[in-house]
Design an enzyme around this catalytic site. Sequence first.
Site, PDB file in Angstrom:
ATOM      1  N   CYS A   1       5.267   3.793   6.971  1.00 60.10           N
ATOM      2  CA  CYS A   1       4.122   4.713   7.097  1.00 60.10           C
ATOM      3  C   CYS A   1       4.032   5.227   8.541  1.00 60.10           C
ATOM      4  O   CYS A   1       4.898   5.969   8.974  1.00 60.10           O
ATOM      5  CB  CYS A   1       2.842   4.020   6.637  1.00 60.10           C
ATOM      6  SG  CYS A   1       1.478   5.162   6.329  1.00 60.10           S
TER       7      CYS A   1
ATOM      8  N   HIS B   1       3.992   1.520   1.242  1.00 56.88           N
ATOM      9  CA  HIS B   1       3.772   0.224   1.900  1.00 56.88           C
ATOM     10  C   HIS B   1       4.322  -0.914   1.046  1.00 56.88           C
ATOM     11  O   HIS B   1       3.577  -1.486   0.236  1.00 56.88           O
ATOM     12  CB  HIS B   1       2.276   0.005   2.121  1.00 56.88           C
ATOM     13  CG  HIS B   1       1.692   0.832   3.209  1.00 56.88           C
ATOM     14  ND1 HIS B   1       1.654   0.419   4.528  1.00 56.88           N
ATOM     15  CD2 HIS B   1       1.122   2.059   3.189  1.00 56.88           C
ATOM     16  CE1 HIS B   1       1.077   1.360   5.269  1.00 56.88           C
ATOM     17  NE2 HIS B   1       0.754   2.362   4.482  1.00 56.88           N
TER      18      HIS B   1
ATOM     19  N   GLU C   1       4.800  -3.899   1.914  1.00 53.43           N
ATOM     20  CA  GLU C   1       4.109  -5.164   2.240  1.00 53.43           C
ATOM     21  C   GLU C   1       2.810  -5.324   1.473  1.00 53.43           C
ATOM     22  O   GLU C   1       2.262  -6.425   1.408  1.00 53.43           O
ATOM     23  CB  GLU C   1       3.871  -5.256   3.756  1.00 53.43           C
ATOM     24  CG  GLU C   1       2.662  -4.495   4.296  1.00 53.43           C
ATOM     25  CD  GLU C   1       2.895  -2.995   4.479  1.00 53.43           C
ATOM     26  OE1 GLU C   1       3.944  -2.483   4.013  1.00 53.43           O
ATOM     27  OE2 GLU C   1       2.017  -2.332   5.082  1.00 53.43           O
TER      28      GLU C   1
END
Lengths: 86, 227
Positions: free
Chosen positions: B87, B195, B197
């Site tokens: 990002c 994302h 994660e």
Amino acid sequence: MSEPSTYSVLVEVRLRPGIADPQGATIERALPALGFEGVRSVRSGKAFRLEVDAPSADDAARRAGELAHRLLANPVIEESTVTVLA
Amino acid sequence: MAPRLGVVVFPGSNCEHDVVAALEQAGARADLVWHGDRSLAGFDGVVVPGGFAHGDYLRPGAIARFSPVMAAVGDLARAGAPVLGICNGFQVLTEAGLLPGALQKNRGLRFICDTVEVTVSSGRSALTRGLEPGTVLRLPINHFEGNYTCDDSTLARLVEEDRVVLRYVDNPNGSTGDIAGVCNEAGNVVGLMPHPERATEELLGSADGLPLLESFVAASASAAVTA
């Protein structure tokens, strides 16, 4: 040799031709609703005012051009113009 | 041995703790690295996480690329170590010239917070080496400037060299070529807007980010062995 003086410089940064400008397009679409007809090709950008100490106006423009290329504009999508105002 | 990964923290980063937790879940040791540090000695790879580095002033990543740590990130990248930008981290890597192109404001000028489908387009990057091209992943996106932009010759080269890593199934932001992630020529430097994660447990809505991070950790482990 001339004494260094302080030059007021305007740097304008805008998207390169052909790069989509969603902000400019949105502004253009909003204008007729406010009664502004016949306005086209709205392109958005940024303007920076700098004071540059330099031996000459040409030198001030050159330094402003360098910093515009290195920081103020992203050369991948943007271009800049430098104007020495005073 | 588990590879040791650095997670860069700029003023304004906000995903670094999630990234550390997810990398540890994927089998790495992970430590935060302050942006003012000049050395990444002892790290096998590095992740530039999401957020708003330096407030996104001027442009996302425009100031961050001059942070002292970025010289070390560049050295690691050129040495072949895995480098990942997520990002805002992707925006930083493009501004730093470690990845081609730029991230512009989304088409429609909307901040998008959504879970979207992306297709693994290339398996040659550190992030996707463990995945079969064509695999569809559900990943969260959370950005205003995620509209990947590059000129036609760059796009042609990215496609030709199999460097488009992830593509959106249903392009949410106007990205050129539906690009959600790209890598450098060697495949060790990767950037993506989604994302991974935030998608490491079914409880979070998707666990599809985990295989990406596991692939990145595995690439870091093998880079550590060969270094």
